[in-house]
Design a protein around this motif. Structure first.
Motif: not given
Length: 470
Positions: A386-409
């Protein structure tokens, strides 16, 4: 002595019974002598070198932390341990109507946070990759202390972050020293606000304009409607980042049926702004959430950061930043739960031994320990992209949030399970972590919706860019 007695008995011919008694006394001695000699021989002959334990730190099996990163990590960890955990626990047990009043533990936290001096702006001079890593280290420690307070700080800085990104000094001054909120969710427009592409809507449907709209005139922006009760810091915020639909003179919809949007900085002490009561809720009770009502609230048009032509890009940027932070927060909460379980199984005895001595417990510890490392790795990966890509995308960021929170549970659930019945008691903090983790499955985007968005992105990349084709 036993050997000497055996010799005498044999010489004196005292009979079998005495001989058996003497042998019984002698054999243990002989066994010990043999064992001692064997150990001496093995020590003399062994060339075995025991594998040393790995070097681990606060963030597990981390390598290569710079001196600056270690320093920030240590400072934030002490702050999380000495300030955030005690205050977060205290707020968790208070009624919401009392928890956020002036002088409460909630405001004590923000006062101490200001003294600490940590903010995204403090890392503005770092290179993007270094900033992503440093933010991850700091936010993990804060969430280890208390997830609700960590989110309060993150949401509280959203207006300032967007004001700085705009470069407008007037807006920066407007946000300086004020606790903010992000008004992006409404009673019947929650996940709809996360749709970026028309084809994601049900065929033939129009976009959802929701309960709160902005109307643009030549020199003003006028707000009417209400947010949902889930606006973080909503009951107490002093300034808002509005992220809502807008009418620029030709209605709310474009030719595809998608809504126009806007980002506008709005002070919350204006005429026409009112609040609902702080929400009583299951988890993250240290985070005040509640409705904000707007009745013909007016601000100068120059307070707009994003309008009709650039709203989608700036909305995506704001969402990506928030999703990245949520991934780091999941890391901190997961680590906190794992560490509590690890300590408990080394105290609790069951089946004649410490729980930690049982292989089944070790297997379970290994499972949640692996998940903690995987959550951290994913969070940092998403942050760097998200910080370094020339074209970041919130849907990839969303995948991180979903994965991390699912595994957190999964981590928090198994950690509580290792406590047995004790884990259900408020005497143990793992119960609070379970409630906080449960809230994170929905907060900042429900996980299944976020995963669906990521799947849509993967499909578009394949169709339009040829990605994933042999």
């Amino acid at each position: 002595m036993a050997i000497s007695k055996l010799v005498l008995l044999t010489q004196d011919n005292e009979g079998p019974r005495a001989l058996v008694a003497a042998l019984s006394a002698t054999l243990p001695c002989l066994t010990r002598l043999r064992s001692a000699n064997k150990n001496k021989k093995e020590k003399c002959m062994s060339t075995r070198h025991e594998v040393p334990l790995p070097i681990v730190g606060l963030s597990g099996f981390d390598v290569g932390l710079t001196e600056e990163e270690q320093s920030v990590q240590q400072v934030m960890h002490r702050f999380a341990k000495d300030v955030m955990r005690p205050l977060g626990t205290e707020i968790d047990r208070m009624p919401a109507v009392q928890a956020y009043q002036q002088g409460s533990p909630f405001w004590q936290y923000h006062l101490e946070m200001q003294k600490l001096g940590f903010s995204p702006e403090s890392m503005g001079e770092l290179a993007p990759r270094d900033a992503a890593r440093m933010e991850g280290i700091a936010i993990e420690e804060m969430a280890w202390g208390d997830a609700g307070l960590a989110v309060s700080s993150g949401a509280g800085g959203m207006p300032m972050a967007m004001a700085r990104a705009s470069g407008q000094q007037e807006l920066i001054d407007l946000c300086e020293g004020k606790l903010g909120c992000w008004c992006a969710t409404q009673p019947d427009r929650g996940s709809d606000g996360l749709i970026l592409y028309p084809e994601e809507r049900h065929p033939g449907s129009m976009g959802n304009k929701g309960n709160l709209q902005a109307t643009f005139t030549d020199d003003e922006v006028i707000f009417n409607g209400q947010t949902s009760a889930w606006v973080s810091n909503g009951p107490v915020a002093q300034v808002a980042l509005m992220d809502i639909v807008a009418d620029y003179g030709n209605g709310f919809f474009d030719e595809d049926g998608s809504t126009f949007g806007c980002n506008v900085i709005v002070p919350l002490d204006l005429k026409g702004v009112s609040r609902g009561k702080p929400l009583e809720k299951l988890g993250k009770r240290s985070l005040p959430q509640g409705e904000i009502y707007f009745d013909n609230v007016r601000v100068p048009r120059r307070f707009a950061i994003a309008t009709r032509d650039d709203y989608e890009l700036k909305h995506a940027y704001a969402w990506a930043q928030a999703g990245t932070a949520m991934s780091h927060i999941a890391t901190g909460v997961a680590r906190a739960a794992f560490e509590l379980a690890l300590a408990y199984v080394h105290e609790r005895r069951q089946g004649g031994a410490l729980l930690a001595s049982h292989q089944l417990t070790q297997h379970r510890l290994g499972g949640i320990g692996m998940k903690v490392e995987a959550i951290r790795a994913m969070a940092r990966h998403v942050a760097e992209f998200t910080k370094c890509s020339p074209r970041p995308h919130p849907y990839f960021t969303a995948s991180g949030k979903a994965f991390c929170c699912n595994e957190l549970m999964a981590v928090v659930n198994e950690s509580l399970q290792l406590f047995g019945g004790a884990g259900l008691s408020r005497e143990y903090p793992v119960e609070k972590l379970f409630r906080d983790a449960r809230a994170m499955q929905i907060e900042d985007g429900e996980n299944n919706i976020l995963q669906m968005h990521y799947g849509h992105l993967l499909s578009r990349l394949h169709r339009e860019e040829g990605w994933g084709r042999a």
